[in-house]
Scaffold this motif. Structure first.
Motif, mmCIF file in Angstrom:
data_model
loop_
_atom_site.group_PDB
_atom_site.id
_atom_site.type_symbol
_atom_site.label_atom_id
_atom_site.label_comp_id
_atom_site.label_asym_id
_atom_site.label_seq_id
_atom_site.Cartn_x
_atom_site.Cartn_y
_atom_site.Cartn_z
ATOM 1 N N GLU A 36 37.327 30.875 -64.672
ATOM 2 C CA GLU A 36 37.766 30.652 -66.048
ATOM 3 C C GLU A 36 39.254 30.956 -66.203
ATOM 4 O O GLU A 36 39.982 30.231 -66.895
ATOM 5 N N LYS A 47 41.186 28.182 -64.516
ATOM 6 C CA LYS A 47 41.116 26.975 -65.345
ATOM 7 C C LYS A 47 42.109 27.072 -66.499
ATOM 8 O O LYS A 47 42.834 26.113 -66.799
ATOM 9 N N GLU A 65 45.345 24.675 -67.174
ATOM 10 C CA GLU A 65 45.528 23.941 -68.422
ATOM 11 C C GLU A 65 46.868 24.280 -69.069
ATOM 12 O O GLU A 65 47.568 23.388 -69.570
ATOM 13 N N GLU A 73 41.087 21.189 -77.697
ATOM 14 C CA GLU A 73 39.700 21.108 -77.264
ATOM 15 C C GLU A 73 39.635 20.897 -75.749
ATOM 16 O O GLU A 73 40.552 20.351 -75.142
ATOM 17 N N GLU A 74 38.518 21.341 -75.160
ATOM 18 C CA GLU A 74 38.352 21.153 -73.715
ATOM 19 C C GLU A 74 38.216 19.679 -73.360
ATOM 20 O O GLU A 74 38.719 19.225 -72.325
ATOM 21 N N LYS A 75 37.540 18.906 -74.210
ATOM 22 C CA LYS A 75 37.390 17.473 -74.000
ATOM 23 C C LYS A 75 37.747 16.751 -75.304
ATOM 24 O O LYS A 75 37.468 17.246 -76.403
ATOM 25 N N ALA A 103 39.092 15.283 -70.344
ATOM 26 C CA ALA A 103 40.023 16.403 -70.488
ATOM 27 C C ALA A 103 41.361 15.884 -71.009
ATOM 28 O O ALA A 103 41.841 14.846 -70.554
ATOM 29 N N GLN A 155 43.328 20.485 -62.049
ATOM 30 C CA GLN A 155 42.432 20.307 -63.199
ATOM 31 C C GLN A 155 41.164 19.570 -62.803
ATOM 32 O O GLN A 155 40.069 19.898 -63.269
ATOM 33 N N LEU A 168 37.663 21.116 -63.596
ATOM 34 C CA LEU A 168 36.911 20.523 -64.695
ATOM 35 C C LEU A 168 35.902 19.466 -64.257
ATOM 36 O O LEU A 168 34.928 19.211 -64.955
#
Length: 222
Positions: free
Chosen positions: A26, A29, A33, A84-86, A127, A193, A197
């Motif tokens: 996490e 990640k 990002e 947002e993540e997606k 993503a 990424q 992801l």
């Protein structure tokens, strides 16, 4: 009882180790990002866009309001939607179109930049800002390095949840571009990424030739 206690202790340690690995992933990640977002919020992109808009305004070009709106849409997408993540795939593609239009302002031959999408884009998500470094790589190493023979072709095809992106550009030469910097930090961010992801859900292929650079990305979307 002793055997049970040993088994319980072993299970607890395994669970603790799994939780530690999850926290590490996490953290990685999040770092990836953040690095990608910093790469996308490149001050040069904003300054170049504003300078181009200023030139259009001085010439009283009728496209000026449309270009200002395009820049506003890009900034809104990067600052707000990308939290947002997606994000919806259709929004990500709309951003790419705005981004390309802004880049075309500074080109001698904007018609050499071709972007198309095929397939049905409906409820898929992706993503945010995943594709932007790929475009930036093409603009930086192809368009910026060779203004006469420059070209950049991008094609995104969607077949249900399978997305294929193909990008190809010339390999120009410029005094402010390091010879070995093709596919540099931006593409490394993309690759990182993807592994974080989309584990086991992507295939990235990069081909470097003397005068040509191409990327193919296959991605299984949610």
């Amino acid at each position: 009882m002793l055997t049970s206690l040993l088994k319980w202790s072993k299970a607890w340690f395994k669970l603790s180790e799994s939780e530690r690995k999850i926290r590490k992933l996490e953290k990685e990640k999040l770092q990836a990002e953040l690095a990608a977002l910093k790469a996308q919020m490149n001050p040069h992109f904003l300054f170049n866009s504003l300078n181009n808009i200023y030139s259009l305004a001085l010439d009283r070009d009728e496209k000026t309001p449309e270009i200002v709106l395009g820049l506003s849409n890009c900034l809104r997408y990067m600052l707000y939607e990308c939290q947002e993540e997606k994000v919806p795939l259709k929004n990500a593609i709309a951003y790419l179109k705005e981004f390309i239009q802004l880049q075309q302002l500074r080109l001698e031959h904007p018609e050499n930049i071709k972007f198309k999408t095929t397939g049905i884009i409906d409820k898929q998500k992706i993503a945010p800002l995943l594709f932007t470094p790929i475009l930036e790589n093409g603009f930086k190493h192809g368009i910026k390095g060779d203004t006469q023979n420059a070209y950049l072709n991008i094609h995104i095809h969607v077949d249900r949840n399978q997305l294929t992106l193909q990008a190809e550009n010339n390999r120009g030469q410029s005094i402010d571009i390091e010879p070995e910097s093709f596919g540099g930090l931006g593409l490394k961010n993309v690759n990182q990424q993807l592994h974080l992801l989309y584990p086991d859900k992507h295939h990235l292929e990069i081909q470097e030739e003397e005068h040509r650079f191409s990327i193919q990305l296959k991605l299984l979307l949610s």
